[in-house]
Scaffold this active site. Structure first.
Site, PDB file in Angstrom:
ATOM      1  CG  ASP A 138      -2.043  -0.978   1.118  1.00 43.15           C
ATOM      2  OD1 ASP A 138      -2.769  -0.912   0.110  1.00 43.15           O
ATOM      3  OD2 ASP A 138      -2.209  -1.824   2.022  1.00 43.15           O
ATOM      4  CG  HIS A 167      -3.910  -0.236  -3.413  1.00 45.05           C
ATOM      5  ND1 HIS A 167      -4.693  -0.376  -2.291  1.00 45.05           N
ATOM      6  CD2 HIS A 167      -4.561   0.667  -4.208  1.00 45.05           C
ATOM      7  CE1 HIS A 167      -5.762   0.397  -2.402  1.00 45.05           C
ATOM      8  NE2 HIS A 167      -5.696   1.046  -3.541  1.00 45.05           N
ATOM      9  CG  MET A 198      -4.475   3.953  -2.022  1.00 45.59           C
ATOM     10  SD  MET A 198      -4.631   3.234  -0.383  1.00 45.59           S
ATOM     11  CE  MET A 198      -3.191   2.190  -0.380  1.00 45.59           C
ATOM     12  CG  MET A 209     -10.552   1.140  -2.441  1.00 42.80           C
ATOM     13  SD  MET A 209      -9.140   0.150  -1.901  1.00 42.80           S
ATOM     14  CE  MET A 209      -9.138   0.429  -0.132  1.00 42.80           C
ATOM     15  N   GLY A 215      -5.273   1.017   7.648  1.00 42.61           N
ATOM     16  CA  GLY A 215      -5.606  -0.383   7.902  1.00 42.61           C
ATOM     17  C   GLY A 215      -6.562  -0.451   9.082  1.00 42.61           C
TER      18      GLY A 215
HETATM   19  C1  DX5 Z   1      -6.379   0.728   2.952  1.00 41.21           C
HETATM   20  C2  DX5 Z   1      -5.410  -0.183   2.254  1.00 41.21           C
HETATM   21  C3  DX5 Z   1      -5.612  -1.609   2.607  1.00 41.21           C
HETATM   22  C4  DX5 Z   1      -5.392  -1.918   4.058  1.00 41.21           C
HETATM   23  C5  DX5 Z   1      -6.160  -3.145   4.383  1.00 41.21           C
HETATM   24  O1  DX5 Z   1      -6.218   2.000   2.502  1.00 41.21           O
HETATM   25  O2  DX5 Z   1      -5.534  -0.086   0.851  1.00 41.21           O
HETATM   26  O3  DX5 Z   1      -4.840  -2.475   1.778  1.00 41.21           O
HETATM   27  O4  DX5 Z   1      -4.046  -2.088   4.391  1.00 41.21           O
HETATM   28  O5  DX5 Z   1      -6.049  -3.354   5.730  1.00 41.21           O
HETATM   29  P1  DX5 Z   1      -7.190  -4.046   6.586  1.00 41.21           P
HETATM   30  O6  DX5 Z   1      -7.330  -5.455   6.058  1.00 41.21           O
HETATM   31  O7  DX5 Z   1      -6.660  -3.975   7.961  1.00 41.21           O
HETATM   32  O8  DX5 Z   1      -8.463  -3.264   6.385  1.00 41.21           O
HETATM   33 ZN    ZN Z   2      -4.582  -1.713  -0.454  1.00 38.21          ZN
END
Ligand code: DX5
Ligand code: ZN
Length: 226
Positions: free
Chosen positions: A43, A74, A76, A145, A152
């Site tokens: 991430d 990923h 962002m 999403m 997280g």
């Molecule tokens: C959120 C991230 C996710 C995150 C998922 O912005 O893209 O990949 O790390 O974490 P959990 O499973 O704890 O929601």
């Molecule tokens: Zn992610």
């Protein structure tokens, strides 16, 4: 280029390294290598597209050095096209950009493919899956999403189930090979129904890394049938 299965018998599981212990990163990389998980989910946050910063290229490179499984990166970040090549060089096998962050999404998808990576597009919870109609045939993955990106450990948004159904229809109508990835708040409570509806890939951060038995947590996500 990594192999992406056309028919997914068991979910593909991608632990999110955002939930790893960065003081002991190598241990957590070894855990993913030894587990039943399939990919590393990486991430990248820029503090602009999402209200948080995570880590960048040097950490991605470091994970790649020890990872024995593909890197699912990923992004962002705003204007992700500026960093595609850098992330390919840092070891990305699959690069996912956000639809909301791309003015020229079609071009960005082609750029990812020209770099030899698999191409994914992520949608925020408010973004309608229908907006993918004109690019779905070109995609290897769509990331839905199931939380607002940035952190997280957030609570899963139940509306995601409906989006999986609509996205699956769009994929079939357009003869697309895109996998459906679910990112955010995935756990052993919601994974089974998501998989039945057509989800293929589960990203899991908190659920896996905070579990008292992390191998078992991965196993519970893998051990599902349609
Ligand atoms: C959120 C991230 C996710 C995150 C998922 O912005 O893209 O990949 O790390 O974490 P959990 O499973 O704890 O929601
Ligand atoms: Zn992610």
């Amino acid at each position: 280029m990594i192999n992406i299965p056309f028919i997914v018998d068991n979910p593909i599981v991608a632990p999110s390294m955002l939930s790893a212990d960065f003081g002991y990163l190598q241990q957590d990389i070894a855990f993913v290598n030894q587990s039943e998980a399939d990919w590393f989910h990486i991430d990248i946050m820029d503090g602009v597209f999402v209200p948080n910063l995570s880590f960048g290229l040097p950490v991605c490179e470091a994970i790649k050095r020890h990872a024995q499984k593909p890197l699912d990166v990923h992004l962002m970040i705003v204007q992700p096209e500026r960093y595609l090549e850098a992330f390919q060089k840092a070891g990305a096998d699959l690069i996912t950009v956000h639809l909301e962050a791309c003015t020229h999404l079609h071009r960005t998808i082609q750029q990812i493919k020209d770099l030899g990576c698999r191409a994914g597009v992520a949608l925020n919870p408010h973004t309608n899956v229908g907006l993918l109609e004109d690019v779905i045939a070109d995609l290897d993955l769509v990331c839905l999403m199931s939380v607002n990106p940035g952190f997280g450990g957030q609570k899963y948004i139940t509306q995601t189930m409906e989006k999986v159904k609509r996205l699956k229809e769009l994929i079939l109508e357009n003869d697309s090979k895109a996998l459906i990835e679910i990112d955010g708040g995935v756990n052993d409570q919601n994974a089974a129904s998501l998989f039945k509806l057509g989800a293929d890939v589960f990203v899991a951060g908190n659920y896996v890394f905070q579990h008292p038995d992390r191998h078992h947590a991965v196993h519970l996500l893998k051990d599902l049938k349609r």
